[in-house]
Design an enzyme around this catalytic site. Structure first.
Site, PDB file in Angstrom:
ATOM      1  N   ASP A 125       0.851  -1.199   0.000  1.00  0.00           N
ATOM      2  CA  ASP A 125       0.000   0.000   0.000  1.00  0.00           C
ATOM      3  C   ASP A 125       0.884   1.245   0.000  1.00  0.00           C
ATOM      4  O   ASP A 125       2.019   1.200   0.461  1.00  0.00           O
ATOM      5  CB  ASP A 125      -0.858   0.056   1.278  1.00  0.00           C
ATOM      6  CG  ASP A 125      -1.981  -0.979   1.291  1.00  0.00           C
ATOM      7  OD1 ASP A 125      -2.265  -1.577   0.253  1.00  0.00           O
ATOM      8  OD2 ASP A 125      -2.566  -1.176   2.376  1.00  0.00           O
ATOM      9  N   ARG A 130      -0.659  -1.041  -8.569  1.00  0.00           N
ATOM     10  CA  ARG A 130      -2.068  -0.759  -8.252  1.00  0.00           C
ATOM     11  C   ARG A 130      -2.199   0.759  -8.307  1.00  0.00           C
ATOM     12  O   ARG A 130      -1.510   1.475  -7.564  1.00  0.00           O
ATOM     13  CB  ARG A 130      -2.432  -1.242  -6.850  1.00  0.00           C
ATOM     14  CG  ARG A 130      -3.859  -0.809  -6.465  1.00  0.00           C
ATOM     15  CD  ARG A 130      -4.066  -0.721  -4.963  1.00  0.00           C
ATOM     16  NE  ARG A 130      -3.874  -1.987  -4.312  1.00  0.00           N
ATOM     17  CZ  ARG A 130      -3.550  -2.102  -3.016  1.00  0.00           C
ATOM     18  NH1 ARG A 130      -3.395  -1.028  -2.271  1.00  0.00           N
ATOM     19  NH2 ARG A 130      -3.362  -3.288  -2.474  1.00  0.00           N
TER      20      ARG A 130
HETATM   21  P1  FDA Z   1     -14.033   8.853  -6.068  1.00  0.00           P
HETATM   22  O1  FDA Z   1     -13.597   9.324  -4.731  1.00  0.00           O
HETATM   23  O2  FDA Z   1     -14.194   9.854  -7.155  1.00  0.00           O
HETATM   24  O3  FDA Z   1     -15.365   8.007  -5.880  1.00  0.00           O
HETATM   25  C1  FDA Z   1     -16.094   7.503  -6.977  1.00  0.00           C
HETATM   26  C2  FDA Z   1     -17.415   6.953  -6.430  1.00  0.00           C
HETATM   27  O4  FDA Z   1     -17.151   5.806  -5.615  1.00  0.00           O
HETATM   28  C3  FDA Z   1     -18.139   7.914  -5.486  1.00  0.00           C
HETATM   29  O5  FDA Z   1     -18.966   8.781  -6.208  1.00  0.00           O
HETATM   30  C4  FDA Z   1     -18.913   6.957  -4.605  1.00  0.00           C
HETATM   31  O6  FDA Z   1     -20.074   6.494  -5.275  1.00  0.00           O
HETATM   32  C5  FDA Z   1     -17.984   5.781  -4.478  1.00  0.00           C
HETATM   33  N1  FDA Z   1     -17.126   5.866  -3.257  1.00  0.00           N
HETATM   34  C6  FDA Z   1     -15.816   6.217  -3.192  1.00  0.00           C
HETATM   35  N2  FDA Z   1     -15.372   6.135  -1.920  1.00  0.00           N
HETATM   36  C7  FDA Z   1     -16.430   5.747  -1.182  1.00  0.00           C
HETATM   37  C8  FDA Z   1     -16.620   5.477   0.207  1.00  0.00           C
HETATM   38  N3  FDA Z   1     -15.636   5.603   1.086  1.00  0.00           N
HETATM   39  N4  FDA Z   1     -17.839   5.093   0.629  1.00  0.00           N
HETATM   40  C9  FDA Z   1     -18.860   4.942  -0.238  1.00  0.00           C
HETATM   41  N5  FDA Z   1     -18.755   5.173  -1.572  1.00  0.00           N
HETATM   42  C10 FDA Z   1     -17.554   5.581  -2.031  1.00  0.00           C
HETATM   43  N6  FDA Z   1      -5.384   4.986  -1.200  1.00  0.00           N
HETATM   44  C11 FDA Z   1      -4.099   5.238  -0.847  1.00  0.00           C
HETATM   45  O7  FDA Z   1      -3.761   6.392  -0.591  1.00  0.00           O
HETATM   46  N7  FDA Z   1      -3.197   4.210  -0.754  1.00  0.00           N
HETATM   47  C12 FDA Z   1      -3.516   2.924  -1.055  1.00  0.00           C
HETATM   48  O8  FDA Z   1      -2.670   2.026  -0.981  1.00  0.00           O
HETATM   49  C13 FDA Z   1      -4.856   2.643  -1.440  1.00  0.00           C
HETATM   50  N8  FDA Z   1      -5.263   1.387  -1.734  1.00  0.00           N
HETATM   51  C14 FDA Z   1      -6.527   1.176  -2.273  1.00  0.00           C
HETATM   52  C15 FDA Z   1      -6.873  -0.093  -2.732  1.00  0.00           C
HETATM   53  C16 FDA Z   1      -8.100  -0.265  -3.376  1.00  0.00           C
HETATM   54  C17 FDA Z   1      -8.477  -1.628  -3.858  1.00  0.00           C
HETATM   55  C18 FDA Z   1      -8.976   0.843  -3.572  1.00  0.00           C
HETATM   56  C19 FDA Z   1     -10.250   0.688  -4.322  1.00  0.00           C
HETATM   57  C20 FDA Z   1      -8.631   2.076  -3.084  1.00  0.00           C
HETATM   58  C21 FDA Z   1      -7.419   2.261  -2.414  1.00  0.00           C
HETATM   59  N9  FDA Z   1      -7.077   3.504  -1.911  1.00  0.00           N
HETATM   60  C22 FDA Z   1      -5.767   3.717  -1.509  1.00  0.00           C
HETATM   61  C23 FDA Z   1      -8.112   4.565  -1.760  1.00  0.00           C
HETATM   62  C24 FDA Z   1      -8.121   5.519  -2.947  1.00  0.00           C
HETATM   63  O9  FDA Z   1      -6.976   6.318  -2.932  1.00  0.00           O
HETATM   64  C25 FDA Z   1      -9.352   6.425  -2.920  1.00  0.00           C
HETATM   65  O10 FDA Z   1      -9.315   7.224  -1.765  1.00  0.00           O
HETATM   66  C26 FDA Z   1     -10.688   5.693  -2.938  1.00  0.00           C
HETATM   67  O11 FDA Z   1     -10.646   4.606  -3.825  1.00  0.00           O
HETATM   68  C27 FDA Z   1     -11.845   6.632  -3.393  1.00  0.00           C
HETATM   69  O12 FDA Z   1     -11.597   7.106  -4.669  1.00  0.00           O
HETATM   70  P2  FDA Z   1     -12.288   6.539  -6.014  1.00  0.00           P
HETATM   71  O13 FDA Z   1     -11.175   6.197  -6.950  1.00  0.00           O
HETATM   72  O14 FDA Z   1     -13.191   5.434  -5.710  1.00  0.00           O
HETATM   73  O15 FDA Z   1     -12.995   7.776  -6.667  1.00  0.00           O
END
Ligand code: FDA
Length: 307
Positions: A132, A183
């Protein structure tokens, strides 16, 4: 969004807020939505159930910023047991580790020894350790650590890179050059505008650039997002350039956008679910709250007196 995130994470860090949060029973339903349980057995049961529905998983033993080498050794030992248990179960699951859980902030050499122990075990068992990425004070050291071990353990290691950081442009070039499995995430920590894009639009644009570069030139990319628009672009782009699922997978967090997880699976896309478990759920949980105002509103509604 970055302002909302900084505010929520700053309030959540206050010891009184943390104590209240840990003690209130109202929080349990929201915590269990994002966290698979407290024990390895509970996490493995969730991973097995997800495997039955066609998902692969990555298991994260919650914990970060350990304060002593003994705590780092205990985390490493628990992760070693987890790798062995995964191999015994015969499921397609990796582990996700935070470098500061293995002692990075105490001593990078200690973290290297601990991560190397896990990488060696993963190599022997045919597994994988996903590293991570944490806040920007650890980025350089994490990448150095990964680079060093990747020479020996290759695809048994995978690294998370965060599109919100300005430096990630160069890190992607290095990843492509060295053949790292990546990732790609947007980034979940509160970062100042001196190191990270301050607007959501700029982060999303950077994510698309990085994703397309990794799909086109990279070794393998886990597209870790719940963003419909980005997922649509990724699928279209991969199809257009003739890249198949041997070179990518989608990754999503346990409890987030289950509808989208199912839809992608039904469409035949490879989807890996990130399954966190353990007693140290608080920092992970606050990052999930800070990602979405609706989560915080739900929480506040639970805490307010009814009537
Ligand atoms: P965005 O924030 O634009 O969200 C898109 C949509 O997803 C939202 O409109 C909502 O519908 C849904 N959504 C997103 N987050 C949600 C929540 N918490 N609750 C409910 N719905 C939600 N970060 C990091 O700094 N280091 C890391 O190592 C990782 N590792 C990691 C692994 C995996 C498998 C994932 C999916 C994510 C991470 N992250 C992470 C977290 C990442 O940086 C990010 O904060 C979250 O994925 C939210 O961003 P989205 O890309 O989903 O887009």
């Amino acid at each position: 969004m970055p302002l909302f995130r900084s505010l929520v994470l700053a309030i959540a860090r206050h010891p009184t807020v943390e104590r209240l949060a840990r003690e209130t029973p109202f929080l349990v339903p929201l915590v269990t939505r994002f966290v698979a349980g407290e024990t390895m057995q509970e996490a493995l049961a969730v991973a097995r159930a997800l495997a039955d529905r066609g998902f692969t998983t990555t298991l994260d033993l919650l914990g970060e910023d350990v304060r002593t080498p003994t705590e780092a050794a205990a985390a490493t030992e628990a992760y070693a047991e987890l790798l062995q248990a995964i191999a015994r179960c015969g499921i397609d699951a990796t582990i996700s580790v935070k470098p500061t859980h293995l002692g990075l902030r105490l001593d990078p050499e200690l973290a290297r020894l601990n991560l190397e122990r896990l990488a060696r075990l993963a190599q022997r068992l045919g597994g994988r350790v996903e590293v991570d990425m944490e806040d920007s004070s650890t980025t350089r050291k994490t990448i150095e650590l990964f680079d060093r071990l990747h020479c020996t353990y290759g695809d048994h290691l995978q690294l998370a890179l965060q599109s919100y950081l300005y430096r990630t442009e160069q890190d992607i070039e290095r990843a492509v050059e060295r053949g790292w499995r990546i990732r790609l995430v947007k980034g979940a920590y509160a970062e100042p505008p001196t190191v990270a894009y301050p607007s959501k639009a700029a982060v999303d644009a950077a994510y698309r650039r990085h994703m397309e570069a990794l799909l086109e030139y990279g070794r393998f990319v886990a597209i870790a997002t719940h963003d419909d628009a980005i997922i649509r672009v990724a699928r279209g782009f991969a199809r257009r350039i003739g890249v198949g699922p041997e070179k990518y997978e989608f990754q999503m967090l346990y409890g987030v956008r289950r509808d989208l997880q199912d839809a992608l699976r039904r469409a035949g896309e490879p989807v890996r679910i990130y399954v966190p478990f353990g007693r140290h759920w608080y920092p992970y949980f606050t990052r999930r709250l800070a990602e979405r105002p609706a989560n915080l509103l739900f929480l506040l509604r639970q805490l307010l007196p009814r009537g």
